[in-house]
Design a protein around this motif. Structure first.
Motif, PDB file in Angstrom:
ATOM      1  N   LEU A 164       0.858  -1.079   0.005  1.00 53.07           N
ATOM      2  CA  LEU A 164      -0.084   0.050  -0.037  1.00 53.07           C
ATOM      3  C   LEU A 164       0.778   1.133  -0.028  1.00 53.07           C
ATOM      4  O   LEU A 164       0.464   2.099  -0.637  1.00 53.07           O
ATOM      5  CB  LEU A 164      -1.130   0.015   1.241  1.00 53.07           C
ATOM      6  N   LEU A 165       2.161   1.315   0.738  1.00 50.99           N
ATOM      7  CA  LEU A 165       2.845   2.420   0.882  1.00 50.99           C
ATOM      8  C   LEU A 165       3.475   2.682  -0.635  1.00 50.99           C
ATOM      9  O   LEU A 165       3.738   3.736  -1.264  1.00 50.99           O
ATOM     10  CB  LEU A 165       4.048   2.184   1.809  1.00 50.99           C
ATOM     11  N   VAL A 166       3.812   1.393  -1.529  1.00 52.92           N
ATOM     12  CA  VAL A 166       4.275   1.608  -2.739  1.00 52.92           C
ATOM     13  C   VAL A 166       3.118   2.481  -3.628  1.00 52.92           C
ATOM     14  O   VAL A 166       3.657   3.036  -4.435  1.00 52.92           O
ATOM     15  CB  VAL A 166       4.628   0.000  -3.384  1.00 52.92           C
ATOM     16  N   PHE A 167       2.115   1.737  -3.479  1.00 53.29           N
ATOM     17  CA  PHE A 167       1.093   2.601  -4.361  1.00 53.29           C
ATOM     18  C   PHE A 167       0.820   3.959  -3.952  1.00 53.29           C
ATOM     19  O   PHE A 167       0.792   4.895  -4.751  1.00 53.29           O
ATOM     20  CB  PHE A 167      -0.490   1.937  -4.091  1.00 53.29           C
ATOM     21  N   MET A 276      15.307  -3.881   3.677  1.00 52.24           N
ATOM     22  CA  MET A 276      15.810  -3.639   2.443  1.00 52.24           C
ATOM     23  C   MET A 276      14.768  -3.638   1.359  1.00 52.24           C
ATOM     24  O   MET A 276      14.928  -2.905   0.448  1.00 52.24           O
ATOM     25  CB  MET A 276      17.105  -4.671   2.179  1.00 52.24           C
ATOM     26  N   LEU A 277      14.093  -4.715   1.155  1.00 51.32           N
ATOM     27  CA  LEU A 277      13.018  -4.906   0.180  1.00 51.32           C
ATOM     28  C   LEU A 277      11.999  -3.877   0.372  1.00 51.32           C
ATOM     29  O   LEU A 277      11.739  -3.375  -0.789  1.00 51.32           O
ATOM     30  CB  LEU A 277      12.345  -6.330   0.318  1.00 51.32           C
ATOM     31  N   THR A 278      11.592  -3.363   1.704  1.00 50.35           N
ATOM     32  CA  THR A 278      10.595  -2.302   1.689  1.00 50.35           C
ATOM     33  C   THR A 278      11.537  -1.196   1.057  1.00 50.35           C
ATOM     34  O   THR A 278      10.650  -0.255   0.440  1.00 50.35           O
ATOM     35  CB  THR A 278      10.388  -2.108   3.433  1.00 50.35           C
ATOM     36  N   LEU A 279      12.854  -0.827   1.317  1.00 49.08           N
ATOM     37  CA  LEU A 279      13.324   0.340   0.781  1.00 49.08           C
ATOM     38  C   LEU A 279      13.264   0.094  -0.784  1.00 49.08           C
ATOM     39  O   LEU A 279      12.946   1.249  -1.738  1.00 49.08           O
ATOM     40  CB  LEU A 279      14.742   0.613   1.417  1.00 49.08           C
TER      41      LEU A 279
END
Length: 289
Positions: A164-167, A276-279
């Protein structure tokens, strides 16, 4: 981490029942989940420990911020400064945009998942012992799984929150029109007849990101918890009862301690990978194809 195998007061558990007993969540329906997707089931133990560790992580960072000084840092401040510098360096190299909220988010995620994973070092039979102790006061807790990251509901919940943050950052960086254009034009190009294929591939990509992020953390932590339970059974492999034999010492205490020490690396590594994957995913949201 598991301690010695235990048996129920009325009848002894089999090894299979022992493992199943420790891997069941305390939920609001009082029984096992009957379907793969059931939003009516709430795992109360997962919810409790996830919220508690989140509050502890926030408190830890707040205390560090308030105790920070400009002079020679103490051990606590030096530790926090190392964490902040490490996360900030990674965020600068991955996210090319406004990092005002992204770097603190990554730092919180890292500390939060470390705390969640560290619960795996608590002996599981201690949890069962506490449950039996509470029954003396009229509180019946049939099951309790203390490690939230061994619950797929928790890890997938965190991973889809990242999605959701990516969107959100995709809309913020590219606008609604730019994001829609990217969905329809990447990766094969902006030809109108390629738009359906681009859209399908992008949807698959986003779903795969969310599922793989949660499954990776869940799989590693669940496997680690299962190994702790199997090591606990080594100490009573012949009679499935508590004993102080050489087999119990070697099979349980030494092997359990060795795995616990190695598992510390797994705890830190899985938290670092998730951060790291979140970033990386948020950084991709800032990039333009």
């Amino acid at each position: 981490m598991a301690s010695a195998a235990h048996g129920a007061p009325s009848e002894p558990l089999t090894p299979t029942a022992y493992i199943a007993e420790h891997l069941q969540n305390l939920n609001n329906i009082g029984g096992a989940q009957t379907s793969i997707i059931d939003f009516s089931v709430i795992n109360l133990d997962t919810l409790f420990w996830t919220l508690l560790m989140g509050l502890i992580a926030v408190g830890f960072l707040l205390v560090a911020a308030r105790r920070a000084t400009s002079g020679v840092p103490g051990r606590f401040q030096a530790l926090v400064e190392m964490l902040v510098e490490m996360v900030d360096t990674q965020s600068k190299s991955i996210v090319h945009g406004d990092r005002s909220y992204i770097a603190p988010l990554a730092l919180f995620v890292f500390c939060w998942i470390i705390l969640l994973n560290t619960l795996d070092l608590v002996p599981v039979d201690w949890v069962v012992g506490v449950n039996h102790f509470l029954e003396n006061f009229g509180l019946h807790v049939p099951h309790h799984k203390i490690v939230p990251t061994t619950d797929l509901n928790a890890t997938l919940g965190m991973s889809f929150a990242v999605l959701l943050l990516v969107f959100f950052y995709s809309f913020k960086a590219k606008g609604v029109g730019g994001f829609a254009h990217e969905l329809l034009s990447a990766p094969f190009g902006a030809k109108w007849y390629l738009a359906p294929f681009n859209l399908v591939l992008n949807i698959i990509e986003y779903v795969a990101k969310g599922v793989s992020l949660g499954m990776r953390l869940f799989g590693n932590m669940y496997a680690g918890e299962l190994i702790f339970l199997l090591i606990a059974l080594l100490g009573s492999i012949w009679t499935f009862s508590l004993d102080l034999s050489v087999l119990g010492l070697v099979g349980h205490v030494i092997a359990g301690s060795a795995w616990a020490i190695f598992h510390i690396l797994v705890i830190l590594l899985q938290a670092f990978i998730f951060m790291m994957l979140t970033l990386v995913y948020i950084g991709q949201a800032h990039s333009h194809h």
